[in-house]
Motif scaffolding. Structure first.
Motif, PDB file in Angstrom:
ATOM      1  N   GLU A  67       0.839  -1.196   0.000  1.00 11.46           N
ATOM      2  CA  GLU A  67       0.000   0.000   0.000  1.00 11.46           C
ATOM      3  C   GLU A  67       0.874   1.246   0.000  1.00 11.46           C
ATOM      4  O   GLU A  67       1.800   1.369   0.801  1.00 11.46           O
ATOM      5  N   LEU A  68       0.571   2.162  -0.927  1.00 15.04           N
ATOM      6  CA  LEU A  68       1.277   3.429  -1.020  1.00 15.04           C
ATOM      7  C   LEU A  68       0.288   4.567  -0.856  1.00 15.04           C
ATOM      8  O   LEU A  68      -0.860   4.468  -1.300  1.00 15.04           O
ATOM      9  N   VAL A  69       0.738   5.647  -0.246  1.00 18.03           N
ATOM     10  CA  VAL A  69      -0.101   6.815  -0.013  1.00 18.03           C
ATOM     11  C   VAL A  69       0.565   8.034  -0.645  1.00 18.03           C
ATOM     12  O   VAL A  69       1.767   8.209  -0.551  1.00 18.03           O
ATOM     13  N   CYS A  70      -0.246   8.859  -1.295  1.00 15.76           N
ATOM     14  CA  CYS A  70       0.232  10.149  -1.775  1.00 15.76           C
ATOM     15  C   CYS A  70      -0.887  11.160  -1.554  1.00 15.76           C
ATOM     16  O   CYS A  70      -2.017  10.789  -1.252  1.00 15.76           O
ATOM     17  N   GLN A  71      -0.558  12.419  -1.688  1.00 16.94           N
ATOM     18  CA  GLN A  71      -1.551  13.477  -1.576  1.00 16.94           C
ATOM     19  C   GLN A  71      -1.437  14.385  -2.782  1.00 16.94           C
ATOM     20  O   GLN A  71      -0.366  14.533  -3.353  1.00 16.94           O
ATOM     21  N   GLY A  72      -2.572  14.964  -3.159  1.00 20.14           N
ATOM     22  CA  GLY A  72      -2.561  15.858  -4.303  1.00 20.14           C
ATOM     23  C   GLY A  72      -3.919  16.492  -4.517  1.00 20.14           C
ATOM     24  O   GLY A  72      -4.797  16.440  -3.666  1.00 20.14           O
ATOM     25  N   ARG A  73      -4.056  17.080  -5.697  1.00 21.69           N
ATOM     26  CA  ARG A  73      -5.322  17.729  -6.045  1.00 21.69           C
ATOM     27  C   ARG A  73      -5.771  17.239  -7.417  1.00 21.69           C
ATOM     28  O   ARG A  73      -4.957  16.851  -8.246  1.00 21.69           O
ATOM     29  N   ILE A  74      -7.058  17.296  -7.628  1.00 16.21           N
ATOM     30  CA  ILE A  74      -7.631  16.895  -8.909  1.00 16.21           C
ATOM     31  C   ILE A  74      -7.483  18.078  -9.867  1.00 16.21           C
ATOM     32  O   ILE A  74      -8.009  19.164  -9.625  1.00 16.21           O
ATOM     33  N   ALA A  75      -6.761  17.864 -10.961  1.00 15.99           N
ATOM     34  CA  ALA A  75      -6.516  18.922 -11.935  1.00 15.99           C
ATOM     35  C   ALA A  75      -7.540  18.892 -13.064  1.00 15.99           C
ATOM     36  O   ALA A  75      -7.875  19.935 -13.625  1.00 15.99           O
ATOM     37  N   GLU A  76      -8.034  17.697 -13.400  1.00 18.54           N
ATOM     38  CA  GLU A  76      -8.991  17.547 -14.500  1.00 18.54           C
ATOM     39  C   GLU A  76      -9.991  16.457 -14.155  1.00 18.54           C
ATOM     40  O   GLU A  76      -9.659  15.501 -13.462  1.00 18.54           O
ATOM     41  N   ARG A  77     -11.200  16.615 -14.686  1.00 18.23           N
ATOM     42  CA  ARG A  77     -12.239  15.583 -14.617  1.00 18.23           C
ATOM     43  C   ARG A  77     -12.894  15.536 -15.987  1.00 18.23           C
ATOM     44  O   ARG A  77     -13.230  16.578 -16.537  1.00 18.23           O
ATOM     45  N   PHE A  78     -13.072  14.337 -16.525  1.00 18.00           N
ATOM     46  CA  PHE A  78     -13.726  14.226 -17.828  1.00 18.00           C
ATOM     47  C   PHE A  78     -14.274  12.817 -18.008  1.00 18.00           C
ATOM     48  O   PHE A  78     -13.921  11.891 -17.276  1.00 18.00           O
ATOM     49  N   ILE A  79     -15.139  12.680 -18.994  1.00 14.28           N
ATOM     50  CA  ILE A  79     -15.723  11.386 -19.328  1.00 14.28           C
ATOM     51  C   ILE A  79     -15.167  10.946 -20.670  1.00 14.28           C
ATOM     52  O   ILE A  79     -15.135  11.738 -21.615  1.00 14.28           O
ATOM     53  N   ASP A  80     -14.702   9.716 -20.741  1.00 13.23           N
ATOM     54  CA  ASP A  80     -14.288   9.148 -22.019  1.00 13.23           C
ATOM     55  C   ASP A  80     -14.847   7.734 -22.133  1.00 13.23           C
ATOM     56  O   ASP A  80     -15.706   7.350 -21.345  1.00 13.23           O
ATOM     57  N   ARG A  81     -14.344   6.961 -23.068  1.00 16.32           N
ATOM     58  CA  ARG A  81     -14.903   5.631 -23.322  1.00 16.32           C
ATOM     59  C   ARG A  81     -14.771   4.691 -22.118  1.00 16.32           C
ATOM     60  O   ARG A  81     -15.521   3.746 -21.977  1.00 16.32           O
ATOM     61  N   ARG A  82     -13.817   4.970 -21.233  1.00 16.34           N
ATOM     62  CA  ARG A  82     -13.615   4.142 -20.043  1.00 16.34           C
ATOM     63  C   ARG A  82     -14.579   4.487 -18.921  1.00 16.34           C
ATOM     64  O   ARG A  82     -14.818   3.691 -18.031  1.00 16.34           O
ATOM     65  N   GLY A  83     -15.083   5.722 -18.917  1.00 17.44           N
ATOM     66  CA  GLY A  83     -15.977   6.176 -17.860  1.00 17.44           C
ATOM     67  C   GLY A  83     -15.539   7.513 -17.309  1.00 17.44           C
ATOM     68  O   GLY A  83     -15.008   8.359 -18.025  1.00 17.44           O
ATOM     69  N   ASN A  84     -15.739   7.710 -16.008  1.00 17.71           N
ATOM     70  CA  ASN A  84     -15.395   8.953 -15.321  1.00 17.71           C
ATOM     71  C   ASN A  84     -13.913   8.954 -14.972  1.00 17.71           C
ATOM     72  O   ASN A  84     -13.461   8.177 -14.136  1.00 17.71           O
ATOM     73  N   VAL A  85     -13.156   9.846 -15.604  1.00 17.83           N
ATOM     74  CA  VAL A  85     -11.706   9.893 -15.440  1.00 17.83           C
ATOM     75  C   VAL A  85     -11.309  11.177 -14.728  1.00 17.83           C
ATOM     76  O   VAL A  85     -11.876  12.242 -14.970  1.00 17.83           O
ATOM     77  N   MET A  86     -10.321  11.055 -13.837  1.00 16.65           N
ATOM     78  CA  MET A  86      -9.771  12.206 -13.121  1.00 16.65           C
ATOM     79  C   MET A  86      -8.259  12.163 -13.223  1.00 16.65           C
ATOM     80  O   MET A  86      -7.666  11.093 -13.312  1.00 16.65           O
TER      81      MET A  86
END
Length: 100
Positions: A67-86
């Motif tokens: 298990e690895l942990v990181c922290q950050g912020r969501i820069a982009e959100r969009f929908i493509d053929r795979r589904g909801n991508v961030m």
């Protein structure tokens, strides 16, 4: 490196003074890790993109061989053929999750 690993995403800080702090955890899956840009592409499972704030910091727990942990912020959100991508910009590197 982390492709297809399950992820638990949880808000740690709301940047807006009057913003809504979301205590929910969100299930995701790693699509890919871009080491050069230091960002992780995540597929959001069981939730909608509007549930994820662009004005917050998130803790990202990646479950793989370890298990690895990181922290950050969501820069982009969009929908493509795979589904909801961030796109999570990693701001505070990867650390092993100590269970003790």
């Amino acid at each position: 490196m982390f492709e297809h690993c399950p992820v638990n995403l949880q808000m740690t800080k709301m940047n807006l003074e009057d913003g809504f702090f979301d205590e929910n955890s969100y299930r995701c899956e790693v699509i890919r890790y871009d080491e050069e840009r230091e960002c992780i592409y995540l597929l959001l499972l069981d939730a909608g993109l509007p549930d994820i704030s662009l004005d917050a910091r998130y803790r990202c727990l990646i479950s793989g061989e370890e298990e690895l942990v990181c922290q950050g912020r969501i820069a982009e959100r969009f929908i493509d053929r795979r589904g909801n991508v961030m796109v999570l910009l990693v701001e505070n590197g990867f650390y092993k999750n100590n269970l003790n």
